[in-house]
Design an enzyme around this catalytic site. Sequence first.
Site, PDB file in Angstrom:
ATOM      1  N   LYS B 197      -5.620  -4.991   3.758  1.00  0.00           N
ATOM      2  CA  LYS B 197      -6.262  -3.800   3.169  1.00  0.00           C
ATOM      3  C   LYS B 197      -5.209  -2.763   2.795  1.00  0.00           C
ATOM      4  O   LYS B 197      -4.580  -2.187   3.661  1.00  0.00           O
ATOM      5  CB  LYS B 197      -7.253  -3.158   4.133  1.00  0.00           C
ATOM      6  CG  LYS B 197      -8.051  -2.037   3.435  1.00  0.00           C
ATOM      7  CD  LYS B 197      -8.850  -1.172   4.378  1.00  0.00           C
ATOM      8  CE  LYS B 197      -8.062   0.010   4.904  1.00  0.00           C
ATOM      9  NZ  LYS B 197      -7.724   1.031   3.867  1.00  0.00           N
ATOM     10  N   GLY B 249       0.635   2.842   9.988  1.00  0.00           N
ATOM     11  CA  GLY B 249      -0.077   4.067   9.646  1.00  0.00           C
ATOM     12  C   GLY B 249       0.110   5.107  10.731  1.00  0.00           C
ATOM     13  O   GLY B 249       1.098   5.077  11.463  1.00  0.00           O
ATOM     14  N   GLU B 252      -2.492   8.240  15.435  1.00  0.00           N
ATOM     15  CA  GLU B 252      -3.886   8.492  15.789  1.00  0.00           C
ATOM     16  C   GLU B 252      -4.758   7.251  15.534  1.00  0.00           C
ATOM     17  O   GLU B 252      -5.505   6.806  16.413  1.00  0.00           O
ATOM     18  CB  GLU B 252      -4.364   9.678  14.939  1.00  0.00           C
ATOM     19  CG  GLU B 252      -5.737  10.172  15.238  1.00  0.00           C
ATOM     20  CD  GLU B 252      -6.189  11.223  14.204  1.00  0.00           C
ATOM     21  OE1 GLU B 252      -5.385  11.575  13.311  1.00  0.00           O
ATOM     22  OE2 GLU B 252      -7.335  11.654  14.304  1.00  0.00           O
ATOM     23  N   CYS B 305       7.522   7.387   7.640  1.00  0.00           N
ATOM     24  CA  CYS B 305       7.318   7.455   9.091  1.00  0.00           C
ATOM     25  C   CYS B 305       8.644   7.650   9.829  1.00  0.00           C
ATOM     26  O   CYS B 305       8.683   8.250  10.891  1.00  0.00           O
ATOM     27  CB  CYS B 305       6.611   6.202   9.571  1.00  0.00           C
ATOM     28  SG  CYS B 305       7.295   4.711   8.862  1.00  0.00           S
TER      29      CYS B 305
END
Lengths: 281, 496
Positions: B197, B249, B252, B305
């Site tokens: 995805k 990602g 959280e 990141c």
Amino acid sequence: MAGKIPIAKTYKLFIDGAFPRSESGRTFSVNNSEGELIANVSQASRKDFREAVRAARSAQSPWASRTAYNRGQILYRVAEMLESRKPEFLELLKSIGVNNRVATREIEDSIQRLVWYAGWSDKYSQLLGSVNPVSGPYFNFTVPEPTGVVGIIAPTEPAMLGFISRIAPAIVSGNTVVVVSEAQSSLTSVTIAEVLVTSDVPAGVVNILTGDQTDLLPWMVGHLDVNAVDISGISPKTDLTHLEEVASNVKRVVSRSVDEESLELISDFLEMKTVWHPIGR
Amino acid sequence: MANSNSKDGSDLEDFGIEYASAIESTSLVTIKDKYGLFIDGEFVSSSSGKSFETLDPSTENSLSVVTEASSEDVDRAVRAARASYEKYWKKMPGTDRARYLFRIARHLQERAREFAVLETLDGGKPIKESRDVDLPLAAAHFFYHAGWADKLEYAFPQRKLEPHGVVGQIIPWNFPLLMAAWKLAPALACGNTVVLKPAETTPLTALLLAEVIRDVDLPPGVINIVTGAGATGSAIVEHPEVNKLAFTGSTEVGKLIQRSAVKRNLPLTLELGGKAPHVIFEDAALDQAIEGVINGIFFNQGHVCCAGSRLLVQESIADNFIDRLQKRIELLRVGNPLDKNTDIGAINSKAQLERIDQLVKAGIEEGAEVFKPSCSLPENGYWYPPTVLTGVQQSHRVAREEIFGPVLVVQTFRTPEEALEKANNTPYGLSAGIWTEKGSLIHWMAERLRAGVIWANTFNKFDPASPFGGYKESGFGREGGMQGLGAYLKNSGGRS
């Protein structure tokens, strides 16, 4: 006449190289296979767990800074000390219902396991690390480093070999551990602590909390200064409701067969660090 | 759109030169009006009929309409991946898997310009970065892993390993195609099939990759691409037939995924956020260090990141260093991402722009001093100027939270011990930078910094042969190198 009445050992916790009672004042009883009381063992609380993590954290960096050679020597020394206390462990294992043949084998295997991991201390790095051929004028290498503080649920069976099999691959690379040891297996665990203190293992490298897995697991998985947990030794009856709290600080979770012996198990408690530096004049 | 340079171009006017833009042509790229989901080798529509728009963040113009995959669609993709695993991929020799990966690498190289322009249009990053970094690295990742596909037993001697089966992969919007390559190449090399995805704001290059996948005749269902937002991601994470998850990602979301995966004992790798310290010692080669710091935080608008977002500069050189840094920032070009001269492109989305703005405001409220260059920003689109915050305390939100934008936070230190203490005072541990001419200090720092990637006298370098990944709350598992392969294999029992 003196000497007729045996002096029973008090089984206490093992934190920062000392043997304190639980701050809670609680104990649990361990019976032998005939149902007779062997000992009242200290039952660790949340506060004891926090003390143990604090000790493990303080000990971690100095332990990791020892040379690999020195950590290997210390693990080998633990094996030597176990060897000299074989009769004691045999009696202990028999008292909790392990038959003579199986117990003898378990002790031999435990000693051998320590010797095996001792020898890995200055070798795994060469097998797991690398110099990487990047496309550019850079020297680039990858080295394994210990993850940090590891929480371990020791298996109840096999009590001795299970305990040794869980701690050795974690501490050989410079991690420090807080081990939860439950029920009958707590007797061998605390006795192994007596071996560790006479083997030059620095205080705080191995901390042992005797007590209930269901009680202590939530504090272990939720503690923000624990970097990894080894839950291989979880009993089927243990409540895993809180296991997802490992995500509170993205803990590494290890789950393997309880008496596995492997390089991968050392690797489970390592982080890979990659360093880049330009090459030039 | 005019490319805004510093001081309205006065730096050039001083020399009697006018700025001339160099806009990359978009004629190579054909964007369809609508894209389906790529399942079992075909573009298909959603069971729910839902779709969403993807924008060019530099203009806010709609680029295309993309299908939102429902949980039924995800289920269809997982079943296709499973069938393909059983029918083709599991049985295929490594030498043949390698050939498919080589083909994908070559097609990416051949169509690199087209992919780069599309990446810049959909994501807002400068064309010079998508052209010179994203595309060459994406192709290199497929090329590198193609070579592993038939050599896995050399990477893991004494072990009997097998693929997991169906792998679910969820990737972010900062390096859309490159992250797809980082995920797909090792998964396929190790013999897994995939449901991938892409992020909802940047789906187009992954959908163009689907065309490549079709063109190279990869067996249908080996790679399935489902577009959508969080709900689509959740459907992948929760799907009982997915055998392994890989996520890049935010920390959280990574924690939510770990919560779900750990209960099912599901293999998982996470590459999460960071707050990388970038440590400058007084003996550093300052010109190079300035360039390193600029690259460290402003590369890809700071949507990185591993960005060097916390500058730790030795007190003895701090004033001089910050002064020089600000002069250098004045020369950065912010503007049209398609302009080959652009240094800083558009912020990826409105939501991200709001987050950056909110955090910088919080920093100012907590007492930070703010520096922004005197550049003008385009009227439309999402923009944030390169920003430096000084006077920041360790407890301030801007020193602790990942901003994920072109915002550098500055602190000072006196001794190496203090630098180390401050550098490691974060729950993150993805990367770190060191600048000094003293070799022993580099190694002293590199050994003690708790981070997975250490750049010494350089920053933001990537290579498929170089393992990448974090310590602590920056995640676990590595991508790239021999060390990255293990995540896509499992023990099949016993030793070989």
